[in-house]
Write an enzyme that holds these catalytic residues in place. Structure first.
Site, PDB file in Angstrom:
ATOM      1  N   HIS A 107       0.877  -1.177   0.000  1.00 13.29           N
ATOM      2  CA  HIS A 107       0.000   0.000   0.000  1.00 13.29           C
ATOM      3  C   HIS A 107       0.912   1.224   0.000  1.00 13.29           C
ATOM      4  O   HIS A 107       1.985   1.195   0.619  1.00 13.29           O
ATOM      5  CB  HIS A 107      -0.822   0.128   1.280  1.00 13.29           C
ATOM      6  CG  HIS A 107      -1.730  -0.994   1.599  1.00 13.29           C
ATOM      7  ND1 HIS A 107      -1.323  -2.123   2.268  1.00 13.29           N
ATOM      8  CD2 HIS A 107      -3.056  -1.154   1.397  1.00 13.29           C
ATOM      9  CE1 HIS A 107      -2.354  -2.919   2.447  1.00 13.29           C
ATOM     10  NE2 HIS A 107      -3.407  -2.372   1.931  1.00 13.29           N
ATOM     11  N   ASP A 110       2.303   2.016   3.372  1.00  9.50           N
ATOM     12  CA  ASP A 110       3.304   1.098   3.919  1.00  9.50           C
ATOM     13  C   ASP A 110       4.696   1.590   3.535  1.00  9.50           C
ATOM     14  O   ASP A 110       5.648   1.459   4.300  1.00  9.50           O
ATOM     15  CB  ASP A 110       3.191  -0.308   3.296  1.00  9.50           C
ATOM     16  CG  ASP A 110       1.820  -0.898   3.397  1.00  9.50           C
ATOM     17  OD1 ASP A 110       1.085  -0.530   4.326  1.00  9.50           O
ATOM     18  OD2 ASP A 110       1.478  -1.741   2.536  1.00  9.50           O
TER      19      ASP A 110
END
Ligand SMILES: [Co+2]
Ligand SMILES: [Co+2]
Ligand SMILES: [Co+2]
Ligand SMILES: [Co+2]
Ligand SMILES: [Co+2]
Ligand SMILES: [Co+2]
Ligand SMILES: [Co+2]
Ligand SMILES: [Co+2]
Lengths: 442, 442, 442, 442
Positions: A107, A110
């Site tokens: 993501h 992240d």
């Protein structure tokens, strides 16, 4: 693929994990996953396309609703977000190359800290994706899929693309744009939508119809943008029935496929199915895979397992060869995953606090699935199971049964046929026989 | 409607149930259901269209998997099937008229014993439907819907329309023909498909794709036949996720709607939603109703309730005014049930062995729903709840939000807008406020 | 009780919540909870003994496993832990006195930040409990119970009193000592044990027997300490089946009572039952209350509700008058809660971000329970329900049935009696009749 | 053991099932169960003590709540109940000896039709048990346990020993007497209580306290009778949480053990644990086994499996080697089952209508458990798993930890120790490592 170490070696004392076979006593060796072993015409590596999930493995801190994190990462200490992101990338690619996974997934948030300023965040994502590009080139690791986290930021508390406030929808769009840009740049094979907040907490304050329409609108908008900007991969939707919402619109395979068909999105999308989401929805993993496969939509898998006694998404590492053998047989029957791979959306337990635990967890997971692939291959090679199943439907392959399938019989014809043939014999479904057959290959 | 007694009075000592109002202490009187009371422009009778289920009320013997029946019916003693069916019809219409329900529903095999010879069974159904026709004329009671029981006979153990053996499919067709004929003859407002065996016990022996296609084919075949023979009512599918199968294809509203759309059956069908089937599928009843309503498919309801601690279809009589108030509000918002009514697919407990228990159960159920209708009407009349909900989406009613809805914005536009507006304010979903508002009318 | 405002008014614009009766349209008024209204011989205030939970209401930030907090508290900004704790106490007692709850409850770490140094933490707890003492004196608010949070700190990840490492057990003991000291100082009516980590994540690494013995040992140690230091209140255990662990030793009422009996702890303890924990354990709240009451152990209640479609501890505010009417009837029958009260272990939804939402939530919860008390009182006053229940067992009140109860009959006697009396008549359980009776008072 | 055929061979074409080893392709051969193979010092036969359940295998007709039976037994045709019972016994002992199980189990009503006259029924049970005695002598097959069916007869609809009507309790006693007599006569190793109706359908009409007391009274009465009449076996209680009741008093291991302790019955009883009942109660099978074993109560097992997506007692044949390997490891650690054996309380699916299906089902089940025994033996022989578990608790084996266990430390001591040792190190629970270790032996 070669192990790449960054500024600092984060997993000292652990070398590249090797295949040593079933007799090995080494807890840091594969007993089944031999990436070059050929099964059903392809190497295990080509079949399984294992991917490491950036979020759980390099960001997840072990926190749960009853306590903060227990995993303290040495790559998570720099005060500058860009530096911290770079350090994390060092650790991530060290791990990915040591474990020997050909792919990873992430993501946006992240990879690097979010900023509430869309421009700044887009710039950060650009920064870290440049680093990723270099790491990919250096190591040979590839991006399975990218995605935007549209559920953590407090602004999404009432939904992202389905938020009742258009301003939040615009922010979701901004984040999607930047995540899609990064995915294209990094050659991602897919782009995933998981709608963690795309559902409702209470029907009392929700216009479900309008929210679902907004969701479809956003998907169309993303597809148009991505295709125009050169994305050639697949779009995936990952079903999940609930959590964190009470009800999530992408409930299960059947619901998502119905939604995609309703809003004319079927051709661009496939499903990314997660084991634990299947069981939370009241289905077996095999069921979700079969529904998707029957619709030509079985594209990618999130590997983990749930807990049948606990009602939340435990995302444990896969251990069950029955669960995976059935799934891999479906994958083999359809000729492989359509565009995706197998991503470890799984996390160590909160009390698995040793650095080596991350390796044990993935070694166990990869071996479980590799072993299941071998079992599935044996089932199909042996052939009796599929032959027995096909034989059950033989009466539709010709004669009146075939005419029924073709729509040539009227209800009166069926009445007439029933009257003539008399009471049909009972034909055993042979379930226990087939379960034994499966057990023979496990 | 007038009470009609047949050859024999079966419920002696119980007269027509009257409305006596909330202060009544009479357990055999309605406290809320006043069929002539006008609510939101229609009488309660017109709104609710209560129907009595032939199977539970006149056939169900209280047996369960751990013991045989405890309900011994005086109308179930004659040795001749036709005589027994006629006696049961006497009892049924006596009860229906005493309880004051304007409708009833039945499966073919509820009305009269099955015969394995399709001709003989069709003749029996004709015999009993002639009796029903007379009873209807005499009493004013009408048929809400008819249906064929395609799950009890052992021949359906592997499925009816989805049986792997075409011979069984033909028998299903024969039974469907005769049940549709009877429904047309009796002026049924609808015809219901509940696919008790249309699912699988094990994926190991099942071709789900082919079975679902066969199911769609049979529905098309029935629609064609019924329309050609003058049926003007609605077709209903009743979703249920499992039991007796492991997995039933008509899992829930979303799954069934997706199926009907896939096979081009949407326009002829509506949904008949059952409370207990909603909860078995992991949904609230309100959720299932809202999904159906959003798709223009909320057509009819099976009234009962499940048990949140037990995982099978308990089919208890409805008692929960929260559950029903939310459902009735959805029904009122869409202007009434589309073609169907509210059928008590509910059974007394195995240990409710007094004849009067059948009356208590229905009185309680009808009062629960009537009271819920009053609550729903108060909610809509008060208006604040719907106003608050609509206001949450106001940003899409004009300006950029409306352009988004119309598909006029590209992803870059959303990015641009997000950049310009900055971080949106958090807007409370006000769930507790709305729950209190609901509680105020309960 | 008088509203007390601290250094700063945190809930500006909201005055003391008043009782205005059912016709009030004011969302910030009680419609049922009239603290001075006498019901069954006591005021509502005396019956219900409402308590506010410090953790959810003044510490809970709305975070969930998929996103950080959305509730930003103006009392949570000072950098010094002691100052921040004092500010929070200001806010807490302002809220408690404005909502009009006679009690509150807290964990040590709710009151003030934890320190890993036991001495420093003990000193902090002393500091804040001095402030609490002053606030109590000033306002008349009292402490229902105190407790130590032995689940959040990472050191408890493998258990607190049941940790396999004795060093952690010692730390648990240190924290218990200081929390018990504070509870004694503040005149707490009870002291609660909720064992969030006292269970296992996996049986593979767990010696359940030894862990349960350690738990019992710690309870004995605490009881001895508290009694020696003047504690006169009750000890409570709060059952919960799982979450955050896979399995928690205090699973449900029956399990906890069995444990207390096994380790000779019954006489010092009572149960603190939470609605959502009952439903997670597969029981109704009424069931858990009845089991506890039958054993003389129904002592205190944690008010909230779960979600029947979601499998985790949602801790929503109570809204269901059926659930609470049954519970309050059990409480009334046993003559009130044994030593405890009703504590709102409930939290606003993550997206309920207005300060007023905290008030709406508690107003709704307190009204739900007050209304349920009135219903329970009506049921008992009317009397038919309890009379019918008692009558079912009349055959044991004298004659052979009584002899059986007294252990005077041998198996041969029963055989003889059965042979003589012949087949007993079926006696209806009248469940639907009783459900209607309950519905009449709701 | 020799195959014994009665008046007629019922399973023609199927000979005694032989062990052929893992490479066999014969679906009617054992691949793991080699009764003479020595594992951990005993033969497989001695370890596993397999028993065949009379009810499912020779009486169960495949009926379910949605349809009547599909299994038509050639031994179930004679009109005289005694003759029919004798024919069934022929079939049963033919099957038991062909499959090679050393034990069987039965309810009174499985063996022969019930009569409402206790004397006639006792005489019938005597008749059939004489036949059983001869069959046992002839074949070497033994009775694992006997039991009375106190749930099917309509008189038990409100409970048997817990029925509110003493007359029904007397009938329960009569039936218990005759079943105990037969068990003694046949040398049964145990006598089982499964309380299918010993629970409630609704708390509204139930005095749970009194019912539980009656249940305990009946158990005492039976124990006294059986001991006085020479019974030397064990008494077992089989926990089940619900179904057919809403709530059954013998909910799970912990509840039953608590009950037995409360009523001073612990010493005479052990538990008979069923896999599917464990999962219905929200537990793993291993959990239930470990709880029982920790209390010295793990005595006997009912082998089957549930379905994690279906909420009723599916009683399928066991197939899962993980589930059974964990259970068998617990059994091995405690030195074998305490007095009981492993009984196949499992039934073929309704659509498994071939006679051979009964053999496939048992072959698969027996092989699953035999294979699991081998896995469990490997785990214990390898030893690392148990060593790692024990090592986690080493701090309690001496020093302050040991003093804590012995009750020598006060709360102040713990505070002092914690202050001195400082913050303990985090010690990984190594769950994934241990799961891999388990996987290595599966
Ligand atoms: Co996932
Ligand atoms: Co997940
Ligand atoms: Co229904
Ligand atoms: Co139902
Ligand atoms: Co609580
Ligand atoms: Co809770
Ligand atoms: Co059993
Ligand atoms: Co069972």
């Amino acid at each position: 693929m070669s192990v790449i170490i960054g500024q600092k070696e984060y997993f000292k004392g652990i070398e590249k994990i090797k295949f040593e076979g079933v007799d090995s006593d080494n807890p840091l060796a594969f007993r089944y996953y031999d990436e070059n072993r050929v099964v059903a015409g392809k190497t295990m590596k080509e079949h399984l396309r294992f991917a490491i999930a950036y979020w759980h493995s390099f960001c997840g801190d072990g926190s749960d609703p009853f306590g903060p994190g227990t995993h303290h990462y040495p790559w998570d200490v720099a005060s500058d977000p860009r530096q911290r992101a770079a350090d994390k990338a060092d650790a991530a690619f060290e791990f990915i190359t040591k474990i020997g996974a050909p792919f990873y997934c992430f993501h946006d948030v992240d990879a690097i800290d979010q900023s509430n300023d869309p421009k700044e965040f887009a710039s950060r994502v650009q920064y870290i994706s440049d680093i990723f590009a270099k790491k990919q080139a250096e190591s040979g690791v590839q991006l399975l899929w990218g995605t935007a986290n549209l559920f953590s930021n407090e602004r999404y508390m009432n939904g992202a693309s389905t938020n009742p406030n258009f301003e939040v929808v615009a922010h979701a769009g901004a984040q999607l744009k930047s995540a899609i840009d990064a995915t294209i740049k990094l050659g991602g094979r897919g782009y995933v939508f998981w709608g963690g907040r795309e559902g409702y907490m209470s029907l009392l304050n929700t216009n479900m119809k309008r929210e679902r329409e907004h969701f479809a609108r956003m998907l169309h908008t993303c597809v148009e943008y991505a295709r125009r900007n050169g994305f050639t991969g697949k779009f995936f939707i990952e079903p999940k029935p609930c959590e964190p919402t009470k009800h999530q619109y992408d409930y299960d395979s059947a619901t998502v496929i119905g939604f995609l068909r309703e809003f004319d999105l079927l051709s661009e999308f496939g499903l990314n199915l997660e084991v634990n989401h299947a069981t939370l929805a009241g289905h077996t993993f095999a069921h979700e895979c079969q529904v998707a496969s029957d619709n030509g939509m079985l594209a990618s898998l999130d590997a983990n397992r749930g807990d049948y006694q606990n009602g939340w998404d435990t995302d444990q590492f896969p251990t069950d060869i029955y669960e995976w053998a059935e799934a891999m047989a479906i994958v083999l029957r359809q000729g492989g995953l359509a565009g995706g791979g197998i991503n470890f959306d799984a996390k160590r337990r909160r009390n698995s606090t040793d650095a080596a635990d991350l390796f044990y967890a993935h070694v166990g997971g990869m071996d479980t699935i590799a072993r299941s692939l071998l079992i599935a291959d044996k089932i199909l090679t042996h052939g009796e199971m599929d032959k027995l199943k096909a034989a059950r439907y033989a009466s539709f392959d010709s004669g009146k049964g075939a005419e029924f399938e073709q729509g040539k019989l009227k209800l009166e014809d069926l009445y007439q046929i029933a009257t003539e043939i008399g009471e049909p014999a009972l034909i055993s479904g042979k379930q226990e026989y087939l379960e034994n057959l499966l057990g023979r290959f496990v």
